[in-house]
Design an enzyme around this catalytic site. Structure first.
Site, PDB file in Angstrom:
ATOM      1  N   GLY A   1      15.011  46.093  -8.015  1.00 17.30           N
ATOM      2  CA  GLY A   1      15.090  45.423  -6.746  1.00 17.30           C
ATOM      3  C   GLY A   1      14.896  44.076  -6.794  1.00 17.30           C
TER       4      GLY A   1
ATOM      5  N   GLY B   1      14.308  42.026  -3.948  1.00 16.50           N
ATOM      6  CA  GLY B   1      13.754  41.336  -2.645  1.00 16.50           C
ATOM      7  C   GLY B   1      12.577  40.524  -3.071  1.00 16.50           C
TER       8      GLY B   1
ATOM      9  N   PHE C   1      -0.539  36.502  15.452  1.00 18.14           N
ATOM     10  CA  PHE C   1       0.039  37.555  15.300  1.00 18.14           C
ATOM     11  C   PHE C   1      -0.951  38.834  15.868  1.00 18.14           C
ATOM     12  CE2 PHE C   1       4.000  38.765  12.858  1.00 18.14           C
ATOM     13  CZ  PHE C   1       4.826  37.897  13.231  1.00 18.14           C
TER      14      PHE C   1
ATOM     15  N   ASP D   1      15.185  53.989  -2.725  1.00 16.31           N
ATOM     16  CA  ASP D   1      15.775  54.357  -3.998  1.00 16.31           C
ATOM     17  C   ASP D   1      14.513  54.729  -5.196  1.00 16.31           C
ATOM     18  OD1 ASP D   1      18.200  54.414  -3.129  1.00 16.31           O
ATOM     19  OD2 ASP D   1      18.690  52.184  -3.500  1.00 16.31           O
TER      20      ASP D   1
ATOM     21  N   HIS E   1       7.955  49.736  15.051  1.00 16.95           N
ATOM     22  CA  HIS E   1       7.695  48.409  15.479  1.00 16.95           C
ATOM     23  C   HIS E   1       8.068  48.520  17.040  1.00 16.95           C
ATOM     24  CE1 HIS E   1       7.928  44.047  16.283  1.00 16.95           C
ATOM     25  NE2 HIS E   1       7.502  43.963  15.072  1.00 16.95           N
TER      26      HIS E   1
ATOM     27  N   THR F   1      10.939  39.857  16.647  1.00 15.31           N
ATOM     28  CA  THR F   1       9.515  39.661  15.808  1.00 15.31           C
ATOM     29  C   THR F   1       8.233  39.581  16.784  1.00 15.31           C
ATOM     30  OG1 THR F   1       8.128  38.050  14.671  1.00 15.31           O
ATOM     31  CG2 THR F   1       9.852  36.846  16.307  1.00 15.31           C
ATOM     32  N   GLU F   2       7.201  40.186  16.272  1.00 19.29           N
ATOM     33  CA  GLU F   2       5.856  40.096  17.032  1.00 19.29           C
ATOM     34  C   GLU F   2       5.688  38.653  17.574  1.00 19.29           C
ATOM     35  OE1 GLU F   2       3.005  43.004  15.406  1.00 19.29           O
ATOM     36  OE2 GLU F   2       1.669  41.191  15.164  1.00 19.29           O
TER      37      GLU F   2
ATOM     38  N   ARG G   1       0.183  47.170  15.979  1.00 22.15           N
ATOM     39  CA  ARG G   1       1.565  47.657  16.555  1.00 22.15           C
ATOM     40  C   ARG G   1       1.683  49.155  16.646  1.00 22.15           C
ATOM     41  NH1 ARG G   1       5.104  44.445  11.671  1.00 22.15           N
ATOM     42  NH2 ARG G   1       5.081  42.647  12.715  1.00 22.15           N
TER      43      ARG G   1
ATOM     44  N   HIS H   1      10.114  50.813  11.536  1.00 21.49           N
ATOM     45  CA  HIS H   1      10.142  49.476  10.833  1.00 21.49           C
ATOM     46  C   HIS H   1       9.621  49.327   9.176  1.00 21.49           C
ATOM     47  CE1 HIS H   1      10.013  45.352  10.831  1.00 21.49           C
ATOM     48  NE2 HIS H   1       8.766  45.229  10.612  1.00 21.49           N
TER      49      HIS H   1
ATOM     50  N   ARG I   1       0.229  48.607   8.977  1.00 21.42           N
ATOM     51  CA  ARG I   1       0.415  47.423   8.673  1.00 21.42           C
ATOM     52  C   ARG I   1       0.067  46.351   9.778  1.00 21.42           C
ATOM     53  NH1 ARG I   1       4.151  43.953   8.125  1.00 21.42           N
ATOM     54  NH2 ARG I   1       5.791  45.132   8.419  1.00 21.42           N
TER      55      ARG I   1
ATOM     56  N   LEU J   1       4.871  40.336   3.968  1.00 22.01           N
ATOM     57  CA  LEU J   1       5.508  39.463   3.286  1.00 22.01           C
ATOM     58  C   LEU J   1       4.118  38.859   2.256  1.00 22.01           C
ATOM     59  CD1 LEU J   1       7.556  36.935   5.214  1.00 22.01           C
ATOM     60  CD2 LEU J   1       8.107  38.681   3.883  1.00 22.01           C
TER      61      LEU J   1
END
Lengths: 234, 590
Positions: B15, B17, B121, B224, B245, B257-258, B289, B356, B401, B407
């Protein structure tokens, strides 16, 4: 019914590429070109194309749609279809691996060549490096590049010299670091670009600006690099 | 299979990311022989879609900000099944990890004093909930994920990380002792199948939102790593916990986005009422959320939804003005125009709760080491296997979350896994080699698809799976519907086991990749369904009509799904942070 004509090539079975016609029923909806490709793939399992985010930020599905490069996932049919017809080809100028999938190797190599990472030879502080909002604003229109290659593969100078001309995408990123108040490698970066090809092969054709799906302006960035190179030389 | 080529690494990271690249960076710097194996070119990974920011107490917006307040918010946001040692580690190490990103070049937005811009947020507070709304989410406009992912990729280039781009990991390889010693992978461009040997195998494969029909997730988010780990017989934790979300664009599913609400936007129903004032009088549109998503569904169910079918609500941003939108939310303006045909400076955006984020995943400790249970129910490290990012359940997100915490999770635990593996490699790791038959068993499902001669096709089976999940395991759940869903999934599993791959070619065969992905979606869907059915309470994102209350007596626990017998067990939540007092479970209100 939408008539879709798609470039096909499978290296294992085809001696040469050809165009194949598909009829796709979009039920009159103004879907994205990527949605049309999904429908084609249900008709022909073997149709190959790249896709990931499907919202125009990952840069996977750059392709040539009715003659113009763009991202399939954010291009609605109403924007490209002419006379009920859609022709899809791989991005021009790069070797085709299969169908709409091109070998991006040369494109990435030019990106790597410009050392696309911040260089700063002073010790890092315990917190972030400070940057004024005005200095940060200078990165707007540069850092947003998604490496889709729509620009470089629409550039005749890149078609001719993909090995020596960095191309609009790479140069946009080069300027992204030249313009960053936190980067201290300006002199070395410019020295790497001084030859007649890397930057100066740009002829100001501006295809890159016309096709960039993110609305960025590589030609302007290239102009700024030229200015810096010339200022450096005198 | 003796003619199969093999590659050998100290560590293989599956991965590319945020989590994978952060782990790889740590290992590349250490000089270990590391490779990132990614089914897409790394900057095409789903991290690129993250918008609003990375939440972290760097004390920029508020010089008195405290990581403990962030930790409190995280634990409360997770409805008290986040592991407190992990939340403590993430929130306290976070500033270091964020400053590192800035030093690497991440183009954060800035305040006038030159420090990193932070926005409010959802679920953020000062002084352990008593000091009002905090502004703790560090942002690069509304393209923070893009900026972060590109920065990490760039720094991996700088440090000469080896990349196996457009390679697809098929299954884990275990040796005779059940240690994970690598994987089977396919080079997508050529179709060549390779045995990748490694002393440490890191699953950084992200989420699996594609099990639902409506999701903000990229098309590649097919779970995966989760599929591979389940097929290898390892348990999954908290798989019933899926975040919906609040603001997916109606119809398209793309994320808004929030940060829109952080910058002052709010939700309205068909009467133009700012309905969140009723559901969350204090935090309003910036409640957790799960709370906002449920409130939206309630509005819709009670007939106050917008549009012809009353099936969505509106996100109002026009009062912010073009300047704020252009400066702070430029990507949202773009996305709204493209996917909702709406200019948010003039009209509200139609939105609906959309799948989400997967809070569950491979259970790990804070070093990224994957965990299973021994016969007595005690934690047991799985030798050779690691996970980080969305694929892992460390667990910092518990049952829900907080925005901007994904992130942070990626970089903190990607980094932690990298550091731990470096240390372990320095001390020396020796596992028994895999035998021919070990490799054969990892090749099983690949061979199955390659030998298929008839049967149903992948797209129709995938659609069916997504519709089952959407209808039976959405925002609100109940027994009868879920029992039906579990039954349908069991039938679907049989059909997928007999499905057909018509295209057997080798060069860039995306149909084969999609077939292999379908197996993983199936594993994730079934783990989700069974976990959701068995957790008989409502907590965080898991909301049941038939068990509407949180049940701390029986369910202040992680769920643990065991694939061999498809049974759900439990695992203790960590309530023992090292440097702060435990946050005791309280009733969760906003």
């Amino acid at each position: 019914m939408l008539q879709v004509s798609i470039y096909r090539y499978n290296p294992e079975t085809d001696s040469a590429p050809y165009m194949q016609e598909f009829q796709v029923d979009t039920q009159g909806r103004d879907v994205m070109v990527l949605d049309v490709l999904h429908m084609v793939k249900e008709q022909d399992n073997g149709m190959a194309y790249r896709r990931s985010c499907r919202e125009g930020v990952c840069g996977s599905d750059g392709m040539n749609m009715n003659g113009k490069n763009g991202l399939a996932c954010i291009t609605p049919l109403s924007e490209v279809v002419k006379d009920g017809k859609l022709t899809l080809r791989p991005l021009p100028g790069l070797p085709v691996i299969r169908d709409l999938v091109v070998d991006m190797g040369l494109f990435y190599k030019q990106y790597e060549r410009i050392q696309p990472y911040l260089q700063n030879d002073t010790p890092a502080p315990a917190i972030e490096r400070l940057q004024s909002p005005e200095d940060r604003d200078k990165l707007d229109g540069l850092y947003e590049c998604i490496l889709c290659a729509c620009c470089s593969t629409s550039c005749p100078s890149f078609w001719w010299n993909p090995d020596k001309f960095v191309g609009p995408a790479g140069l946009l990123q080069s300027y992204r670091f030249l313009a960053d108040s936190r980067d201290t490698a300006t002199r070395d970066r410019l020295a790497e670009l001084e030859d007649p090809f890397s930057v100066f092969r740009c002829r100001g054709i501006m295809n890159c600006v016309a096709v960039c799906p993110k609305g960025l302006n590589p030609t302007r960035a290239i102009g700024k690099i030229r200015d810096m190179l010339l200022a450096n030389a005198t | 299979m003796s003619n199969m080529r093999s590659l050998s690494f100290d560590a293989i990271i599956i991965g590319g990311g945020g989590a994978g690249l952060r782990a790889a960076l740590e290992l590349a710097k250490s000089g270990k022989k590391t490779a990132v194996l990614s089914k897409v070119f790394p900057t095409r990974s789903h991290t690129v879609s993250a918008q609003g920011g990375i939440t972290c107490a760097i004390a920029s917006a508020d010089p008195n900000d405290d990581w403990r307040w962030h930790m409190y918010d995280t634990v409360k946001g997770g409805d008290y099944i986040a592991d407190q040692d992990a939340a403590e580690y993430m929130c306290s190490e976070g500033p270091k990890a964020v400053f590192e990103l800035e030093h690497m070049g991440l183009p954060f937005s800035r305040f006038d004093n030159g420090r990193i811009y932070q926005r409010p947020f959802g679920g953020q507070s000062k002084e352990f909930g008593a000091g009002g709304q905090a502004a703790r989410t560090c942002a690069a406009a509304d393209r923070t994920g893009h900026a972060l992912l590109h920065t990490l990729y760039q720094n991996n280039l700088k440090n000469n990380t080896t990349f196996l781009n457009e390679w697809y990991a098929v299954d884990l390889v275990k040796n005779a002792n059940d240690d994970v010693v690598g994987c089977i992978a396919m080079d997508i461009e050529t179709g060549e199948v390779v045995h990748v040997k490694s002393k440490a195998t890191v699953l950084a494969t992200g989420g699996a939102g594609r099990i639902y029909a409506s999701t903000t997730n990229a098309l590649i988010n097919t779970g995966d790593g989760i599929g591979m780990a389940l097929r290898a017989g390892f348990p999954m934790q908290d798989m019933e916990m899926w975040q919906f979300h609040p603001t997916g664009i109606y119809g398209a599913g793309t994320l808004v986005t929030e940060g829109c609400r952080g910058e002052g936007g709010y939700l309205v129903n068909k009467d133009g009422e700012r309905f969140m004032e009723r559901y969350a009088p204090n935090a309003k549109d910036l409640a957790g959320r799960d709370v906002v998503a449920r409130s939206m569904v309630m509005e819709i169910l009670e007939g106050r939804g917008c549009g012809e079918n009353g099936d969505h609500v509106f996100l109002k941003l026009d009062h912010l003005g073009e300047e704020v939108l252009g400066k702070r939310l430029p990507g949202i303006v773009e996305l709204s125009k493209t996917f909702a045909h709406v200019d948010p400076a003039k009209e509200p955006i139609p939105v609906v709760p959309t799948c989400h984020y997967m809070m569950g995943g491979v259970p790990t400790n804070i070093h990224g080491q994957a965990i299973m249970q021994d016969a007595d129910g005690n934690d047991k490290i799985i030798n050779g296997l690691f996970a980080c990012g969305e694929a892992a359940c460390v667990s910092v997100h518990g049952a829900n979350r907080l925005g901007g915490n994904s992130l942070l999770d990626l970089v903190v635990f990607g980094r932690a896994a990298g550091m731990y593996i470096e240390g372990a490699l320095n001390e020396g790791i020796e596992y028994l080699d895999a035998s021919e038959s070990d490799i054969e068993s990892a090749m099983k499902r690949m061979n199955r698809w390659n030998e298929s001669t008839g049967g149903e096709t992948v797209p129709e089976l995938k659609r069916e799976l997504q519709s089952i999940m959407q209808n039976s395991f959405g925002v609100f759940r109940e027994e009868k519907n879920m029992v039906e869903g579990v039954k349908k999934l069991a039938e679907l599993r049989e059909r997928i086991a007999n499905a057909h791959l018509p295209d057997k070619s080798n060069a860039f065969n995306t149909a084969r990749v999609e077939a292999l992905e379908l197996d993983n979606l199936m594993e994730v869907a079934e783990a989700t369904a069974i976990s959701a059915l068995e957790r008989k309470e409502s907590r965080g994102a898991h909301s049941r009509y038939d068990y509407p209350d949180r049940d701390d007596v029986n369910w202040l626990k992680h769920s643990l799904y065991f694939p061999a017998d498809k049974k759900l067990g439990k695992r203790d939540v960590n309530f023992a942070p090292k440097t702060v007092d435990t946050f005791e479970p309280k009733v969760r209100t906003y």
